[in-house]
Design an enzyme around this catalytic site. Structure first.
Site, PDB file in Angstrom:
ATOM      1  N   SER A 230       0.867  -1.163   0.000  1.00 26.84           N
ATOM      2  CA  SER A 230       0.000   0.000   0.000  1.00 26.84           C
ATOM      3  C   SER A 230       0.909   1.220   0.000  1.00 26.84           C
ATOM      4  CB  SER A 230      -0.867  -0.036   1.259  1.00 26.84           C
ATOM      5  OG  SER A 230      -1.593   1.158   1.384  1.00 26.84           O
TER       6      SER A 230
ATOM      7  N   LYS B 268      -1.151  -1.004  -4.398  1.00 26.94           N
ATOM      8  CA  LYS B 268      -2.333  -0.222  -4.015  1.00 26.94           C
ATOM      9  C   LYS B 268      -1.869   1.207  -3.825  1.00 26.94           C
ATOM     10  CE  LYS B 268      -4.646   0.106   0.482  1.00 26.94           C
ATOM     11  NZ  LYS B 268      -5.268  -0.695   1.562  1.00 26.94           N
TER      12      LYS B 268
ATOM     13  N   LYS C 232      -3.162   5.305  -2.922  1.00 29.85           N
ATOM     14  CA  LYS C 232      -4.214   6.063  -2.260  1.00 29.85           C
ATOM     15  C   LYS C 232      -4.696   7.165  -3.207  1.00 29.85           C
ATOM     16  CE  LYS C 232      -3.835   4.090   1.867  1.00 29.85           C
ATOM     17  NZ  LYS C 232      -4.932   3.441   2.603  1.00 29.85           N
TER      18      LYS C 232
ATOM     19  N   ASP D  27      -7.247   3.004  -3.176  1.00 32.49           N
ATOM     20  CA  ASP D  27      -7.939   3.099  -1.883  1.00 32.49           C
ATOM     21  C   ASP D  27      -8.263   4.568  -1.610  1.00 32.49           C
ATOM     22  OD1 ASP D  27      -8.881   2.900   0.700  1.00 32.49           O
ATOM     23  OD2 ASP D  27      -7.070   1.996   1.552  1.00 32.49           O
TER      24      ASP D  27
ATOM     25  N   GLU E 290     -11.096   0.557  -3.241  1.00 37.01           N
ATOM     26  CA  GLU E 290     -11.309   0.320  -1.814  1.00 37.01           C
ATOM     27  C   GLU E 290     -11.970   1.528  -1.158  1.00 37.01           C
ATOM     28  OE1 GLU E 290      -7.743  -1.068   0.110  1.00 37.01           O
ATOM     29  OE2 GLU E 290      -8.561  -0.825   2.118  1.00 37.01           O
TER      30      GLU E 290
ATOM     31  N   ASP F  78     -13.523  -1.531   3.428  1.00 38.30           N
ATOM     32  CA  ASP F  78     -12.557  -1.550   4.533  1.00 38.30           C
ATOM     33  C   ASP F  78     -13.251  -0.941   5.754  1.00 38.30           C
ATOM     34  OD1 ASP F  78     -10.504  -0.965   6.332  1.00 38.30           O
ATOM     35  OD2 ASP F  78      -9.152  -0.053   4.892  1.00 38.30           O
TER      36      ASP F  78
ATOM     37  N   LYS G  57      -9.408  -6.659   8.387  1.00 34.06           N
ATOM     38  CA  LYS G  57      -8.355  -6.308   9.348  1.00 34.06           C
ATOM     39  C   LYS G  57      -8.849  -6.816  10.687  1.00 34.06           C
ATOM     40  CE  LYS G  57      -7.015  -2.032   7.007  1.00 34.06           C
ATOM     41  NZ  LYS G  57      -6.848  -0.573   7.106  1.00 34.06           N
TER      42      LYS G  57
ATOM     43  N   GLY H  18      -3.830  -3.969   6.478  1.00 33.51           N
ATOM     44  CA  GLY H  18      -2.835  -3.653   7.503  1.00 33.51           C
ATOM     45  C   GLY H  18      -3.112  -2.306   8.146  1.00 33.51           C
TER      46      GLY H  18
END
Ligand code: OSB
Ligand code: MG
Length: 368
Positions: free
Chosen positions: A136, A162, A164, A189, A214, A239, A263, A291
């Protein structure tokens, strides 16, 4: 099993670089390590991953300390616990505060597995010897720095990237990444930064062959995610919206997502995580393990969880060296060719590096 002694350590560790998302930035990370010991001195470990600021969920480092100190520790200290899977039921009388619960519940799972001489992965019902890992990558100051991070991750063998995104840093960013890396397994995400008003932007992302998007909408927007999923082709991965088995059930029934990021800390521990995993498996919803920028103890729990059968997509369990100069476990979590080999020693399977643990500890609380 019985817990005779609990130690809570508050640690401060500096990440190699700041991790930036749509909601904020962390570099100096403070978190908790829970240690539970039985009468023989055998110890189990869990990590309290709440940040100092309540941006990802409502919990913070301080609320975790309060909930552990005033409620959760008195519920388990010197009490007979049949099996770690009973702990989350015991904690049901305390509403939410899932990260505080998970810190204790995972420590008890580790102790139980050690008492029974089993790797935690086996105790949980895991079936994998190796797991696939992605990275990520936080928001970077420039695209050049983002490409540098992507290339570094690809060279290290990570299986998916991934990135952001947030309003204003979305379509053009994803297009630029796709132009440069046409075939890389890529996902985005948004950490809840869009609303249904942004439908045109989210629709535009459909053309970039993302594995998934995400958490585009707010945490409590399970219904709105269902409306969005009907309008876009890219699978939605939830998430922040999934904090319990019931949330997962609602999301699945409404058609809010095609994928769930599990998670254990967000859902209150490994037992709830496993229940959500099983529900998803029955309903053909793929899962992967997310994570929380954990240090080694938290990562080890995530690694063990990922050995369950429906963790069919690479998770966010990057190796220790991705975030830390030095981790608090030995050996450190190592990623080779995008894979982590599951340790075979009892419990989390990684030893505590006590010298490092002591060095990073800023406060300590004892309960006997
Ligand atoms: O949204 O998955 C997220 C880190 C902190 C809070 C939320 C998230 C993340 C990550 C990093 O994406 C995952 C990791 O490497 O631990
Ligand atoms: Mg996320």
């Amino acid at each position: 099993m019985k817990i005779d002694h609990v130690t809570i350590r508050q640690l401060k560790m500096r990440m190699k670089s700041p991790f930036v998302t749509s909601f904020g930035s962390v570099q100096e990370k403070q978190f908790l390590i829970v240690e539970v010991k039985d009468a023989n001195g055998l110890a189990g470990y869990g990590e309290g991953v709440a940040f100092e600021v309540p941006w990802y969920t409502e919990e913070t480092l301080k609320t975790s300390l309060h909930i552990l100190n005033d409620f959760l520790i008195p519920m388990v200290l010197h009490k007979e616990i049949g099996h770690p899977s009973e702990v989350s039921k015991l904690f049901h009388v305390i509403r939410r505060n899932n990260m505080a619960k998970a810190a204790m519940e995972t420590a008890i799972w580790d102790l139980y597995a050690k008492q029974n001489n089993l790797p935690l992965a086996t105790a949980l019902g895991g079936i994998r010897q190796t797991i696939e890992v992605g990275v990520s990558i936080g928001i970077q100051p420039t695209n050049a720095e983002l490409y540098g991070k992507i290339e570094h991750a690809l060279n290290e063998g990570y299986k998916r990237i991934k990135v952001k995104i947030k309003p204003g840093l979305d379509v053009s960013l994803i297009r630029a990444i796709r132009d440069r890396y046409p075939d890389v397994p890529l996902m985005a995400d948004a950490n809840s930064s869009y609303t249904l008003e942004d439908m045109p932007i989210l629709k535009e992302l459909d053309q970039y062959n993302l594995l998934m998007i995400e958490q585009p909408l707010a945490a409590d927007d399970i219904l709105e995610h269902a409306k969005l999923q009907r309008q876009i082709k890219t699978p939605i991965c939830l998430d922040e919206s999934i904090c319990s088995y019931d949330d997962a059930k609602t999301a699945i029934e409404l058609g809010s997502c095609g994928v769930i990021n599990i998670k254990y800390a967000r859902v209150g521990g490994l037992t709830e995580a496993k229940d959500i995993h099983d529900l998803c498996e029955e309903n053909n919803i793929k899962v992967w393990c997310g994570g929380m920028l954990e240090a080694g103890v938290g990562r080890a729990h995530a690694v063990a969880l990922t050995t369950l059968s429906n963790f069919v997509l690479p998770g966010d369990t990057a190796g220790s060296n991705h975030y830390w100069e030095e981790d608090i476990i030995e050996p450190e979590v190592k990623v080779n060719a995008g894979l982590i080999h599951i340790p075979q020693e009892p419990g989390i399977g990684y030893r505590i590096n006590y010298a490092a643990l002591e060095r990073y500890t800023v406060k300590q609380y004892q309960y006997r």
